[in-house]
Design a protein around this motif. Sequence first.
Motif, PDB file in Angstrom:
ATOM      1  N   GLY A  58       0.810  -1.206   0.000  1.00  0.00           N
ATOM      2  CA  GLY A  58       0.000   0.000   0.000  1.00  0.00           C
ATOM      3  C   GLY A  58       0.843   1.255   0.000  1.00  0.00           C
ATOM      4  N   ILE A  59       1.776   1.330   0.941  1.00  0.00           N
ATOM      5  CA  ILE A  59       2.565   2.544   1.084  1.00  0.00           C
ATOM      6  C   ILE A  59       3.662   2.636   0.030  1.00  0.00           C
ATOM      7  N   PHE A  60       4.130   1.496  -0.470  1.00  0.00           N
ATOM      8  CA  PHE A  60       5.222   1.517  -1.436  1.00  0.00           C
ATOM      9  C   PHE A  60       4.749   1.575  -2.884  1.00  0.00           C
ATOM     10  N   ALA A  61       3.492   1.226  -3.152  1.00  0.00           N
ATOM     11  CA  ALA A  61       3.044   1.170  -4.545  1.00  0.00           C
ATOM     12  C   ALA A  61       1.672   1.804  -4.744  1.00  0.00           C
ATOM     13  N   VAL A  62       0.648   1.293  -4.059  1.00  0.00           N
ATOM     14  CA  VAL A  62      -0.729   1.726  -4.300  1.00  0.00           C
ATOM     15  C   VAL A  62      -0.945   3.189  -3.921  1.00  0.00           C
ATOM     16  N   VAL A  63      -0.135   3.724  -3.001  1.00  0.00           N
ATOM     17  CA  VAL A  63      -0.303   5.112  -2.562  1.00  0.00           C
ATOM     18  C   VAL A  63      -0.159   6.085  -3.723  1.00  0.00           C
ATOM     19  N   GLY A  64       0.700   5.782  -4.703  1.00  0.00           N
ATOM     20  CA  GLY A  64       0.856   6.655  -5.871  1.00  0.00           C
ATOM     21  C   GLY A  64      -0.393   6.684  -6.721  1.00  0.00           C
ATOM     22  N   ILE A  65      -1.014   5.513  -6.913  1.00  0.00           N
ATOM     23  CA  ILE A  65      -2.259   5.412  -7.693  1.00  0.00           C
ATOM     24  C   ILE A  65      -3.388   6.148  -6.983  1.00  0.00           C
ATOM     25  N   ALA A  66      -3.490   5.961  -5.663  1.00  0.00           N
ATOM     26  CA  ALA A  66      -4.566   6.590  -4.887  1.00  0.00           C
ATOM     27  C   ALA A  66      -4.449   8.109  -4.896  1.00  0.00           C
ATOM     28  N   ALA A  67      -3.224   8.630  -4.911  1.00  0.00           N
ATOM     29  CA  ALA A  67      -3.022  10.077  -4.864  1.00  0.00           C
ATOM     30  C   ALA A  67      -3.154  10.744  -6.223  1.00  0.00           C
ATOM     31  N   ALA A  68      -2.635  10.088  -7.266  1.00  0.00           N
ATOM     32  CA  ALA A  68      -2.478  10.791  -8.545  1.00  0.00           C
ATOM     33  C   ALA A  68      -3.162  10.134  -9.724  1.00  0.00           C
ATOM     34  N   ASN A  69      -4.019   9.165  -9.515  1.00  0.00           N
ATOM     35  CA  ASN A  69      -4.732   8.546 -10.629  1.00  0.00           C
ATOM     36  C   ASN A  69      -5.538   9.628 -11.368  1.00  0.00           C
ATOM     37  N   PRO A  70      -5.406   9.748 -12.683  1.00  0.00           N
ATOM     38  CA  PRO A  70      -6.116  10.808 -13.420  1.00  0.00           C
ATOM     39  C   PRO A  70      -7.624  10.796 -13.165  1.00  0.00           C
ATOM     40  N   ASN A  71      -8.195  11.960 -12.867  1.00  0.00           N
ATOM     41  CA  ASN A  71      -9.643  12.179 -12.670  1.00  0.00           C
ATOM     42  C   ASN A  71     -10.213  11.579 -11.383  1.00  0.00           C
ATOM     43  N   THR A  72      -9.508  10.638 -10.758  1.00  0.00           N
ATOM     44  CA  THR A  72     -10.061  10.016  -9.545  1.00  0.00           C
ATOM     45  C   THR A  72      -9.108  10.066  -8.357  1.00  0.00           C
TER      46      THR A  72
END
Length: 535
Positions: A58-72
């Motif tokens: 979560g903190i090493f990978a998914v956190v980037g998607i959760a913060a900066a995923n386009p539009n969401t």
Amino acid sequence: MATKKEFRFNFTQSGLMKLIRRKNPDEMIKDAKRNGLKKTLNAFDLVVLGIGILIGSGIFAVVGIAAANPNTGAGPALVLSMVIAAFACVFSALCYCEFAAMLPVAGGAYVYTFATLGEFMAWMVGCVLMLEYGIGFIGVACAWSNYFVQFMKGFEGHLPALLTNPPIWLISDYRSTVALLGDSANSVMPHILGIPISINLPAILIIIIIAWILKSGTKDSTIMATIMVVIKLAVIASFIIVGAFYVDPQNWVPFAPNGLNGICNGAFIIFFAYIGFDALATTAEECKNPQKDLPIGIIGSLAVTTIVYVLVALVLTGMQPTSGVAIPQEFLKAPMVFVMNMVHQDLVARIIAVGSLAGLTSVLLVMLMATTRILYAMSRDNFLPSIFRKLNRKTRTPNLLTYTVAFISILGVLSLDLNAAAELCNYGAFTSFIIVCVAVLILRKVDPNRKRPFKVPFSPWSPLIGIFCLLGLMVYFLITSASIMSAILFPIWIGLSALIYFHYGYKKNRKKEAKMLEIKLKAIEKTRLKEQNNG
């Protein structure tokens, strides 16, 4: 003698009653004491295992998607997403604590459901847990691969190009390779018998290594996890301290670029980072003092993890703009390493890459352990072939199950990417957490006098709030998400699970019941004949 037809499910009162046949908690505890796993874990071990699985992908990978995923993406408001996810978790965590202290047997939510909602729902929850841990294991293996590739790039010029810059078909599944290369993918990938080949080799190798470590025994695996937890906490501390000097407050504006939608979607995605505290409940049978140690392990690891997550999110979003700019793919795959490279802290980036690998490895250890313990409990209840019940004589661990899960995971790595795995894992986790909250309420009614070393405070309100929060997040994501693949695969998995139960699990349990009844009748007849002869 019973016929095959008699073992089939039928819509009679008798058939329906068997679906809600509950297993007596006292019988579960007796079975665990008689033929159970080796007791080796204490409170410290449990906190370590909890942090080991929580502070990872979560903190090493998914956190980037959760913060900066386009539009969401949640943007800097990711800290709020984390608090919402933690708030939703804490109520189900308390419910897990009550059950784990009351029923210290392997299986976690699966055995809790068997004791409250009956046979059919227990099977379904077991299958949902397989989705949570099994698919989660695949997702984390993919995240480990991403960080390993980033780490090896740091040795460019010192090691062969095949290691520092491997071809895309050697580090990605087929779908990801096609998505990245488009029409040129088939010309780049090698072919065997006309079939294009694309495998995530680093993910496959780490799965094999984790299975090898886990077969050595739970205590040895815990020692390995402890070392990795110390490394990754030191690495995260260095990221927070060094990164704080490069934080630009302007990057926190706008705070929530996608509004409430972004915050809630971020909470759903980052929920993947909180999956793990429930895995501790699956190790209850291996605890020396489960009534005391399990609540400490579950609540303690959840509290430490939330604090760490919030600090990392503040630094990360302060270093990298998460709205109004094109987000690099490297940030979405390995955000902490990317931002350190961006500010030319190459040494820190390498250290973080090593710590990330250690952290993700500890997650893989605990996830594989949890998966095998649930399957072991299901095999003990005749839902799986009896061969999976076999324990290694020396380590008292289910090695055959470990190898089997590892093999299936390797097949999964060939076809499932991190994003899809995280979403499917979340659906499984939400469902199992909700059922555990419901199960606590049911058992309070049907068995109010049972000794409960730990009680959920403010019940029934705490479990009800947990149900409301978890269900709300899941429904909100279903309504607003543009990704429909996981939303389609989840009900398909549920449907297949039900079919397997009615065509295999139900029959196998009825055969077991018939066999036990036959043994009982023979014993009664033997006793009667003995009394006649003595008379």
